[in-house]
Design an enzyme around this catalytic site. Structure first.
Site, PDB file in Angstrom:
ATOM      1  N   HIS A   1     -10.287   3.218  -1.441  1.00  0.00           N
ATOM      2  CA  HIS A   1     -10.488   2.909  -0.029  1.00  0.00           C
ATOM      3  C   HIS A   1     -11.340   1.644   0.046  1.00  0.00           C
ATOM      4  O   HIS A   1     -12.348   1.589   0.733  1.00  0.00           O
ATOM      5  CB  HIS A   1     -11.128   4.084   0.714  1.00  0.00           C
ATOM      6  CG  HIS A   1     -10.389   4.449   1.960  1.00  0.00           C
ATOM      7  ND1 HIS A   1     -10.978   4.878   3.114  1.00  0.00           N
ATOM      8  CD2 HIS A   1      -9.049   4.420   2.239  1.00  0.00           C
ATOM      9  CE1 HIS A   1     -10.062   5.114   4.027  1.00  0.00           C
ATOM     10  NE2 HIS A   1      -8.887   4.849   3.516  1.00  0.00           N
TER      11      HIS A   1
ATOM     12  N   HIS B   1       0.817  -1.206   0.000  1.00  0.00           N
ATOM     13  CA  HIS B   1       0.000   0.000   0.000  1.00  0.00           C
ATOM     14  C   HIS B   1       0.862   1.273   0.000  1.00  0.00           C
ATOM     15  O   HIS B   1       0.554   2.240  -0.679  1.00  0.00           O
ATOM     16  CB  HIS B   1      -0.911  -0.025   1.224  1.00  0.00           C
ATOM     17  CG  HIS B   1      -1.944   1.046   1.240  1.00  0.00           C
ATOM     18  ND1 HIS B   1      -3.056   1.018   0.443  1.00  0.00           N
ATOM     19  CD2 HIS B   1      -2.032   2.190   1.962  1.00  0.00           C
ATOM     20  CE1 HIS B   1      -3.784   2.085   0.672  1.00  0.00           C
ATOM     21  NE2 HIS B   1      -3.192   2.820   1.587  1.00  0.00           N
TER      22      HIS B   1
END
Lengths: 241, 737, 83
Positions: free
Chosen positions: B89, B43
């Site tokens: 998200h 990430h």
């Protein structure tokens, strides 16, 4: 004519109201920060803009009414200055007791952003003298808590005193439940105080005041204010005698 | 437990752990290990994707900031620039849809104002499972209200995006939020910790235990276990963010502000190491100075907290009180937590005692790149569909109605009417058209915005799908009259450790790069989200393309709605017999297969040129891109949104269903006054685009006759009222039934 | 130190859309809810000389800010925090 746009923490239509009065109508306009007080003499019009003052935490408008700038708003209202509360500004005026009633969550619990048709309830006000009574206009709404509530006596009185400025209606002006976007009592979209110098409304006239936005129905509300402030129209006398 | 074992538990490989030990010249302590594990997660580090992302074209004369900063920036003239970024998200939204989506919006907004820009628009690209599943409805409602409550409170209009439904996203919904801002060239600020001795300040919300290890969480597959990870989802406070936005923009006017960085994934650790690494400096900070929301937080927790609505600000020494004064006006605190050093180290103290000390560059940029080999998925070897076995339905009117009712085609008003899309009074083409258009006050200009991707296309052919996503996004801008300027991409995929997923990833990137180069649209920012898979399914490869375009004269904008009865309707581009991967096959026959339509980029480019010239000349009344549902749906949508009808006839030897519902690319349906037809034909000839008259705009009915050379005849005949009712209300009915 | 638990809810007779939605959901799940009212629980820690004074302060908080008298009723309990 001098206008103050009050900026509460969380206001977000302040710039839009400022833009219309300043750039579209070409009038002097100032921001007043919520921590400041001002003199009623300095302004002819005070706008309480839309947004989420204090995040709408607790209840929409509940906390904003205690800000220093609101002290000045109370005084200005008493002196007959024009006060226009749009959306969150309307909610603040209700919480502040400058207008009767209260606001609840929309009956379907959803935020609504779309155009609505409004039937003009009264043109006899500093804010609507350029509309015709009974005329149907179109304005956008954008709110999650616009479900107007007041007890039956209050509503009776609002009607009797010709203080309901806009009703949610269909395109033809029928005031139906289907045309009511949020569950407001009697389809009420905007009301005046007894003295007719304070208007609270949920729809956004500042979002439909320019040709490029495809709708100028809201511009006439601001032009009405100008007409009144510049002394070209008189309002109210006949009805309240 | 040994350190090496602990490292493994935190997700670091042996190789990575050894590199850390080698870099530090010793074993890392717990705090350092925690910091590395988050910063070196996929990430934050892009360790699986970095080499491939380099294939994107990122340079053009108008690019002021390419990938690598908080957001990309492109010049639009008049000393103004547009700032754009999209971010996923997905994982947080799968676990807690409301807060997951809300904080996604909050994060992307901070990325934009961290560049000094005023955010002026949001878009949301959403994907869910099929709506007959109650959990999907719960996720959809939660995500939409999370986005609405955050964006609405911020006063930033949510003007566009997309919403798709497919079983592939049942376990892993995709929530991609894009934000666009506007800035004067001289106000651009970077996330750099420059100038040894300058002060590092933390502003905004107090720090709590929210979301610790959220970044690593986003780098894992979803499992039963992730349900129990709920506490690691952060809670958003849009009111706080609104104050933070106003305070930061006020602050950034000052020339003594050196740098600013949003605290997102990996919190302070990432903000400090990234700003220092970019500037080639170090930062020394004391966690004891960080304002806390909770008692007893350890340095580890403070450094890794993902509490929302915080920013790191680097200012010239001596201006700390000036910063405080601005933030106090907005009832926010600003605290000096450390300063910029010259030794390249991120040194973390607690009350003066060192608790972690690692090279900032190693944390931020040192994760070893993982080289992976892709493997062409077996399913791609299957032959194309045998279309002769698919019989053309008798009643094509019925087919059209069923397509208009599909949630992938039907109006998304149920979604976007919950978003404030008119605040700021710049939205001149609201959501519901091909792209949203915003005017830029004080200029004649406008910008057009869109997000696009067809996951099924990308699944069936990742390379063609990647190309198509770019072509489609560009076409959506072009039909408004906007010239495409820049791309921000959000690459949503399964686990890169799976060679077939890695193949999809690589091919999608190649397809995007190819189209971006051909159409001359640089990629200026983006985000990668891997591990969007559960034990039972992997999502379709979904490289969402966010795109911004420029209209020199916003008054000349065009929309998809038919405007005048009597106008001639013309198809720009060529019909094809491509039917694979269409919504038609999916909805009517339950088939998700075949070859997706191919984009001929040369032809696409000519089409754009033709359409842009026509709009600039002012000869078009409407323009609408042909996409899902094909030609018939495109014409129907122009009718419905214009509250007008259509009557026309097409003669073609392409089978009628492919002609009407196939999704062949590079086609635009336009309408225009008859007197303008010669000018359009001339333009089409000049640009080498085929133009074919389809029929006329009529008052209220919809009729298409299709003839072939052998005397075959098919027709669609419907009332616009019926089509409008189905198209406008189907999504709402499916969600609320 | 005193702990006050304040409950603010709609007055009887005021339509409560959240309550109605929750009632629908409960019934959908087979719970056969007769009526659902949604309110707010607000916890306040405050200093006061004695319990009576604390209660008086809490009442004023409710009247001035926490409840809107047009729509809402409130009730509260105040207990002294045991040390």
């Amino acid at each position: 004519m001098r206008c103050a746009v009050i900026v509460f923490p969380g206001s977000n239509c302040d710039v839009d109201c400022f833009h219309v009065w300043k750039d579209v109508l070409g009038q002097p306009t100032e921001y007043v920060f919520h921590k400041e007080r001002f003199s009623a003499e300095d302004f002819d019009l005070i706008i309480l803009p839309g947004g989420f003052s204090y995040g709408d935490y607790l209840r929409a408008g509940a906390i904003a009414r205690f800000s220093p700038a609101m002290d000045s708003v109370y005084k200005a209202a008493e002196k007959g200055k024009l006060i226009l509360g749009i959306c969150n500004g309307f909610q603040i005026l209700l919480e502040a007791g400058l207008l009767p009633g209260a606001m609840m969550k929309n009956r379907d619990l959803k935020f609504h952003c779309h155009d609505v048709y409004l039937k003009v309830g009264t043109a006899d006000s500093p804010f609507t003298n350029m509309y015709l009574p009974g005329e149907v206009v179109k304005m956008p709404i954008a709110h999650g808590e616009g479900n107007y509530y007041a007890d039956a006596d209050t509503i009776e009185r609002l009607k009797r005193e010709d203080r309901i400025v806009f009703y949610y209606s269909d395109e033809k002006g029928n005031i139906t439940d289907e045309a009511n976007p949020n569950g407001s009592a009697e389809n009420i979209a905007g009301i005046l105080n007894e003295e007719r110098n304070v208007l609270g409304m949920m729809p956004h006239p500042e979002r439909c005041a320019e040709e490029i936005l495809g709708n100028t129905d809201g511009k006439r509300l601001f032009m009405s204010i100008l007409e009144y402030l510049e002394g070209r129209v008189k309002i109210g006398k006949s009805r309240r005698s | 437990m040994g350190k090496a074992e602990e490292a493994k538990k935190l997700g670091l490989t042996d190789e990575e752990y050894n590199l850390i030990v080698q870099t530090l010249g010793r074993e890392p302590n717990d705090v350092e290990l925690g910091m590395y594990s988050v910063m070196w997660s996929e990430h934050c580090s892009y360790k699986n994707s970095k080499p491939l992302l380099k294939r994107f074209p990122t340079i053009a004369p108008h690019v002021l900031q390419g990938p690598g900063e908080n957001a990309g920036i492109v010049d639009i003239g008049d000393n103004l620039a547009v700032v754009l970024k999209i971010e996923s998200h997905n994982h947080p939204s799968a676990v807690e849809p409301y807060q997951g989506a809300a904080t996604g919006v909050g994060g992307i907004i901070r990325d934009i104002f961290a560049m000094g820009a005023r955010p002026i628009a949001l878009l949301d690209s959403l994907r869910f499972g099929e709506l007959d599943d109650p959990r999907v409805k719960y996720l959809l409602s939660g995500v939409v209200s999370g986005i609405a409550d955050y964006g609405n409170c911020m006063g930033i209009p949510t003007v566009g995006g997309e919403t798709y439904f497919n079983d592939a996203y049942k376990d892993n919904p995709l929530v991609n939020a894009m934000c666009v801002g506007i800035i004067r060239h001289d106000d651009i600020i970077k996330g750099k910790a420059q100038g040894v001795g300058n002060s590092v300040m933390l502003v905004g919300a107090a720090t709590g235990r929210d979301g610790i290890h959220g970044a690593s969480f986003a780098s894992e597959e979803l499992s039963e276990e992730s349900e129990s990870k709920r506490p690691s989802v952060q809670v958003g406070d849009p009111f706080m963010e609104k104050l933070l936005l106003e305070a930061c923009l006020e602050l950034l006017k000052e020339k003594w502000v050196v740098g600013i960085q949003d605290l997102g994934a990996a919190g302070l650790t990432s903000a400090c190491s990234e700003t220092a690494a970019r500037a080639g400096t170090g930062i020394e900070l004391d966690v004891a100075l960080v304002p806390r929301r909770e008692k007893g937080m350890t340095p580890y927790e403070v450094m890794l907290s993902e509490s929302q609505e915080r920013m790191l600000i680097i200012v010239e020494k001596g201006h700390e009180e000036d910063v405080k004064r601005i933030f106090e006006k907005w009832d926010l605190y600003a605290v000096k937590i450390g300063e910029v050093t010259g030794d390249g180290m991120l040194r973390v103290l607690e009350n003066g005692k060192i608790v972690a000390e690692v090279p900032a560059k190693s944390l931020a940029e040192g994760a070893p790149v993982i080289k992976r080999e892709g493997k062409r998925p077996v399913y791609m070897d299957v032959q194309d569909l045998d279309y002769s076995k698919i019989e053309i339905p008798e009643n094509l009117s019925e087919v059209l109605l069923r397509l208009l009712a599909s949630p992938n085609i039907a109006s998304k008003a149920w979604v976007y009417q919950q978003y404030d899309h008119t605040v700021r009074t710049d939205t001149v083409v609201p959501p519901g058209s091909d792209a949203a258009v915003l005017r830029i006050k004080g200029t004649k200009k406008g910008i057009a915005l869109t997000t696009d991707c067809n996951g099924l296309y990308c699944y069936l052919d990742p390379y063609e799908g990647g190309k198509q996503a770019v072509a489609e996004a560009a076409r959506n801008l072009v039909v408004t009259g906007a010239k495409p300027l820049a791309i921000t991409d959000c690459l949503n995929f399964g686990s890169p450790e799976n060679p077939e997923v890695y193949y999809q990833f690589e091919k999608c990137i190649d397809g995007i790069s190819e189209a971006a180069k051909a159409l001359e649209i640089p990629v200026v920012s983006g985000n990668v989200s891997f591990y969007n898979e559960s034990s039972s399914r992997v999502i379709f490869p979904t490289p969402v393309i966010g795109m911004v375009g420029l209209l020199e004269d916003v008054k000349k904008r065009c929309t998809m709605a038919f405007k005048n009865p009597g106008d001639i309707v013309v198809l720009l581009g060529e019909n094809s017999d491509e039917m694979g991967a269409s919504e038609y096959l999916r909805v009517i026959f339950g088939i998700q297969g075949g070859k997706p339509p191919r984009v001929d980029l040369e032809r696409e480019k000519r089409l754009h040129l033709c359409c842009l010239k026509a709009i600039k000349k002012g000869i078009l009344s409407s323009a609408h891109d042909v996409s899902e549902g094909g030609l018939a749906v495109a014409i129907a949508e122009s009718c419905i949104t214009g509250n007008l009808g259509f009557e026309g006839e097409i003669t073609s030897d392409i089978r009628a269903d492919a002609l009407l519902f196939g999704e062949g690319q590079s086609r635009i349906v336009v309408s225009l006054k008859e007197e303008n037809l010669p000018a359009l034909i001339e333009l089409a000839d000049e640009t080498g685009v085929k133009a074919m008259v389809l029929g006329r705009v009529v008052p209220e009915y919809f009729r298409i006759n299709v003839k072939d050379s052998k005397g075959g005849f098919k027709k669609i005949e419907l009332s616009v009222e019926e089509m409008a009712d189905i198209w406008s209300k189907s999504l709402e009915r499916k969600v609320e039934e | 130190m005193f702990n006050a638990k304040i409950c603010v809810r709609f007055k009887n007779g005021v339509l409560d859309p959240q309550g109605a939605a929750i009632k629908g959901a409960l019934n959908h799940l087979g719970f056969e809810a007769e009526d659902v009212r949604v309110g707010k629980l607000i916890e306040v820690k405050l200093k006061a000389g004695n319990l009576e004074e604390a209660k008086a302060k809490v009442r004023m908080m409710c009247e001035k800010l926490l409840a809107n008298p047009v729509l809402e009723d409130f009730s509260f309990e105040v207990v002294e925090e045991s040390i």
